[in-house]
Scaffold this motif. Structure first.
Motif, PDB file in Angstrom:
ATOM      1  N   THR A  48       0.841  -1.204   0.000  1.00 36.72           N
ATOM      2  CA  THR A  48       0.000   0.000   0.000  1.00 36.72           C
ATOM      3  C   THR A  48       0.873   1.248   0.000  1.00 36.72           C
ATOM      4  N   ASP A  78      -3.186  -8.247   6.609  1.00 35.13           N
ATOM      5  CA  ASP A  78      -3.275  -6.873   6.128  1.00 35.13           C
ATOM      6  C   ASP A  78      -3.866  -6.926   4.716  1.00 35.13           C
ATOM      7  N   VAL A  93      -6.453  -1.189   5.745  1.00 32.93           N
ATOM      8  CA  VAL A  93      -6.137   0.228   5.542  1.00 32.93           C
ATOM      9  C   VAL A  93      -7.307   1.001   4.910  1.00 32.93           C
ATOM     10  N   CYS A 125      -8.766  -4.046  12.686  1.00 27.63           N
ATOM     11  CA  CYS A 125      -8.213  -2.695  12.799  1.00 27.63           C
ATOM     12  C   CYS A 125      -8.721  -1.855  11.643  1.00 27.63           C
ATOM     13  N   PHE A 185      -0.696   7.879   5.265  1.00 30.24           N
ATOM     14  CA  PHE A 185      -1.711   7.534   4.261  1.00 30.24           C
ATOM     15  C   PHE A 185      -2.529   8.773   3.906  1.00 30.24           C
ATOM     16  N   GLY A 203       1.220   2.831  13.355  1.00 30.60           N
ATOM     17  CA  GLY A 203       2.274   2.356  12.461  1.00 30.60           C
ATOM     18  C   GLY A 203       3.059   3.527  11.899  1.00 30.60           C
ATOM     19  N   SER A 261       6.713   2.920  11.640  1.00 25.11           N
ATOM     20  CA  SER A 261       8.017   2.307  11.450  1.00 25.11           C
ATOM     21  C   SER A 261       8.598   2.565  10.059  1.00 25.11           C
ATOM     22  N   LYS A 296       8.741   4.895   8.125  1.00 24.69           N
ATOM     23  CA  LYS A 296       7.976   5.630   7.112  1.00 24.69           C
ATOM     24  C   LYS A 296       8.686   6.913   6.679  1.00 24.69           C
ATOM     25  N   HIS A 336       8.876  -2.849  12.080  1.00 21.55           N
ATOM     26  CA  HIS A 336       9.776  -3.771  11.398  1.00 21.55           C
ATOM     27  C   HIS A 336      10.865  -4.273  12.349  1.00 21.55           C
TER      28      HIS A 336
END
Ligand code: 7PJ
Length: 269
Positions: free
Chosen positions: A54, A88, A109, A129, A182, A209, A211, A213, A249
């Motif tokens: 994604t 996911d 997502v 989630c 996002f 989240g 990590s 990014k 990660h």
């Protein structure tokens, strides 16, 4: 499935050729399982498996290809690991097949906005989630706009949660995620992070989240292979703000950081 009495660590396992930080690395079934085992060993509380990248600009993956990527890995992990697996995905058919193969959680997502996804999640009756995203991955980083990012993300997530509950998903099975990166600029991500306590106060467990990014890259000037320290800093602050699950990660490093931070923050070891 998992008590949320302390911040939990979700280890990322991408079985995709094009994910931004580990794309192509865990494509083979045995490499994927070895990595999942290593993350369990390192203290992961849950493994999140994704078969469709994604990342900004990513292209959609056909259903059969996604199934072929994730199902053998889910089966092997469910058989060989003691921690739960999350899938996911946004596709209801993948959700169903993954749970039948042993997955115990859904991570979407799109927050179950794909046709048939709410119904699938209600029927499967596992934790789910719901993540916020503005736009869709192909175009989401093209000039995202908000008036008040924290308030808008919170309102979207609470609205989705109540729609999901109305469709038969148990309130106890819902987690919320503000969806860092996002459809958000660096400034919007930092404002959103600052507003985490407001989302936590909704009472739903919050998943974060960040990590490796781009926001970590922008703040540190580091490329994706050198963002661990920056990511851990964000993980600790997210936990302090009340996040229940941190998606990462670098499991071993994050676990160490959270153990130390939690003890010192509580003043109790
Ligand atoms: C997230 C995710 C996130 C949830 C990805 C990446 C991009 N699921 N899947 N939250 N990010 N719930 O790993 O950077 O932030 S894929």
């Amino acid at each position: 499935m998992l008590t949320l009495d302390r911040p939990r660590v979700m280890g990322v396992l991408n079985v995709t050729p094009d994910s931004f930080s580990d794309g192509g690395q865990w494509l083979g079934k045995s490499a994927a399982i070895d990595h999942a085992l290593a993350m369990q060993e390192a203290g992961a509380d849950i493994i999140d498996i994704g078969g469709e990248s994604t990342r900004p600009g990513a292209q959609a993956v056909p259903l059969q290809k996604e199934l072929d990527r994730v199902l053998p890995v889910i089966e092997a992990i469910a058989a060989n690991l003691s921690i739960p697996v999350s899938i996911d995905t946004s596709k209801p058919a993948v959700m169903r097949a993954a749970v039948h193969a042993g997955a115990g959680m859904l991570n979407d997502v799109y927050a179950l906005r794909m046709q048939g996804a709410v119904e699938a999640a209600a029927e499967l009756a596992v934790p789910v989630c719901l993540m916020h995203m503005q736009g869709e991955p192909r175009v989401m980083q093209n000039d995202p706009v908000y008036e008040d990012v924290g308030a808008e993300v919170r309102q979207f997530l609470l609205q989705r949660a109540s729609e999901c509950e109305a469709a038969g998903i148990s309130q106890h099975n819902i987690l919320l995620d503000p969806g860092f990166g996002f459809g958000k600029t660096l400034q919007q991500n930092t404002e959103l992070f600052h507003s985490l306590p407001g989302l936590v106060s909704s009472g739903y467990p919050v998943l974060v989240g960040v990590s490796r990014k781009a926001m970590i890259g922008a703040l540190t000037g580091r490329d994706v292979s050198r963002r661990t320290a920056g990511s851990i800093s964000a993980a600790v602050l997210a936990a302090q703000a009340g996040a229940a699950i941190i998606r990462v990660h670098d499991v071993a490093e994050t676990r160490d950081a959270l153990k130390v931070a939690t003890a010192l923050w509580q003043g109790w070891a």
